[in-house]
Design an enzyme around this catalytic site. Structure first.
Site, PDB file in Angstrom:
ATOM      1  N   GLY A  71      -2.439  -0.780  -0.885  1.00  0.00           N
ATOM      2  CA  GLY A  71      -1.059  -0.732  -0.309  1.00  0.00           C
ATOM      3  C   GLY A  71      -0.210   0.215  -1.397  1.00  0.00           C
ATOM      4  O   GLY A  71      -0.715   0.671  -2.416  1.00  0.00           O
ATOM      5  N   ILE A  72       1.001   0.472  -1.067  1.00  0.00           N
ATOM      6  CA  ILE A  72       2.148   1.319  -1.705  1.00  0.00           C
ATOM      7  C   ILE A  72       2.440   0.463  -2.958  1.00  0.00           C
ATOM      8  O   ILE A  72       2.444  -0.726  -3.117  1.00  0.00           O
ATOM      9  CB  ILE A  72       3.313   1.667  -0.955  1.00  0.00           C
ATOM     10  N   GLY A  73       2.856   1.363  -3.786  1.00  0.00           N
ATOM     11  CA  GLY A  73       3.355   0.833  -5.226  1.00  0.00           C
ATOM     12  C   GLY A  73       2.461   0.728  -6.428  1.00  0.00           C
ATOM     13  O   GLY A  73       1.004   1.057  -6.242  1.00  0.00           O
ATOM     14  N   GLU A  94      -4.629   3.230   4.680  1.00  0.00           N
ATOM     15  CA  GLU A  94      -3.361   3.765   5.211  1.00  0.00           C
ATOM     16  C   GLU A  94      -2.895   4.883   4.441  1.00  0.00           C
ATOM     17  O   GLU A  94      -2.579   5.839   4.759  1.00  0.00           O
ATOM     18  CB  GLU A  94      -2.150   2.695   5.406  1.00  0.00           C
ATOM     19  N   GLY A 192       1.259  -1.422   7.215  1.00  0.00           N
ATOM     20  CA  GLY A 192      -0.070  -1.775   7.573  1.00  0.00           C
ATOM     21  C   GLY A 192      -0.598  -3.254   7.088  1.00  0.00           C
ATOM     22  O   GLY A 192      -1.737  -3.499   7.321  1.00  0.00           O
TER      23      GLY A 192
END
Length: 273
Positions: A71-73, A94, A192
């Site tokens: 995921g993001i971050g 994603e 997502g």
């Protein structure tokens, strides 16, 4: 694009050219706008001490041949340096970023054993700096697909050993995860996360992992709480969170009853809480 009556595209020579199903032939286009501007540079912030601890813990529960979604971050990507000795990892994500790029260069991510698009690093969107974009440009190992394909749980679940790593804002003692609600307001979209939680939960040997520091606001607030904040949304239900990881350890929640879940989550709280 196929639904539009008029299709106008913007062309930027600084954009990497990538393969996959996202390419559009010039014959489909009504007008072209050239806008050759520098791309936004998005480097990863410096990892905190607890990020490295969490990254190391997660790397220990990721097996060889796993297919990764990060995921993001900063935190989900803190796992990448600790995967350097893994073998034949894959990518179905994603978001593609610098951490994954480095693992491809090192030969850690090969996609050789993937069941869906073997030897292809599948993604929907990307971020990074010019170094990452240059690596992506005309790279036949990278395959970009629309989000309705990459984040389709039915597609995700076809990946053997799918491992999804995401971060959240808080979790309650049952394992309900809130990733988009903060201080009485919507903080972000869900992205997502739920799609990958669903896909990973039914993928053969799949695993959905939540990574988060145990505290927020300079250590004054515990991210692990008895109940979610009033009005907070549940991004990922308790039935889909397999492992919750903080700098204090790993809480294995899959197959646990509510009492067992509470004990496991209390054990990975910050000592102050």
């Amino acid at each position: 694009a196929s639904l539009a009556k008029t299709l106008i595209i913007e062309v930027n020579k600084n954009m990497p050219r990538v393969f996959g199903s996202s390419m559009i032939h010039i014959s489909e286009v009504d007008a072209v706008v050239e806008n050759h501007v520098p791309l936004m540079q998005q480097s990863m912030p410096r990892a905190r001490e607890e990020d490295a601890v969490i990254g190391r813990l997660i790397s220990e529960i990721v097996s060889d041949n796993a297919v990764l979604q990060l995921g993001i971050g900063t935190l989900p990507n803190a796992i990448c340096p600790f995967l350097a000795n893994h073998k034949d990892l894959g990518v179905h994500t994603e978001l593609f970023g610098p951490g994954m790029k480095e693992l491809i260069v090192k030969g850690v991510i090969t996609g050789r054993t993937k069941t869906v698009h073997p030897r292809k690093h599948v993604f929907s969107v990307a971020y990074g700096t010019d170094d990452t974009f240059a690596f992506m440009d005309d790279n036949p190992s990278l395959a970009s697909f629309p989000s309705d394909y990459v984040m389709d749980p039915k597609i995700i679940a076809q990946n053997d050993n799918m491992v999804s790593v995401n971060s959240i804002i808080q979790v309650d003692l049952t394992g309900q995860c809130n990733a988009d609600y903060l201080s009485g307001h919507m903080f972000s979209g869900t992205g997502g996360q739920l799609d990958f939680a669903l896909g990973a939960s039914i993928a053969p040997k799949g695993k959905f992992i939540i990574a988060m520091p145990s505290t927020a606001n300079g250590g004054n607030i515990s991210r692990i709480c008895a109940l979610l904040a009033a009005g907070a949304t549940v991004t990922t239900p308790r039935t889909l969170a397999d492992d919750i990881v903080t700098e204090s350890g790993v809480a294995e929640l899959r197959g646990q009853n509510l009492r067992q879940r509470a004990k496991a989550l209390i054990a990975i709280c910050h000592p102050d809480f």
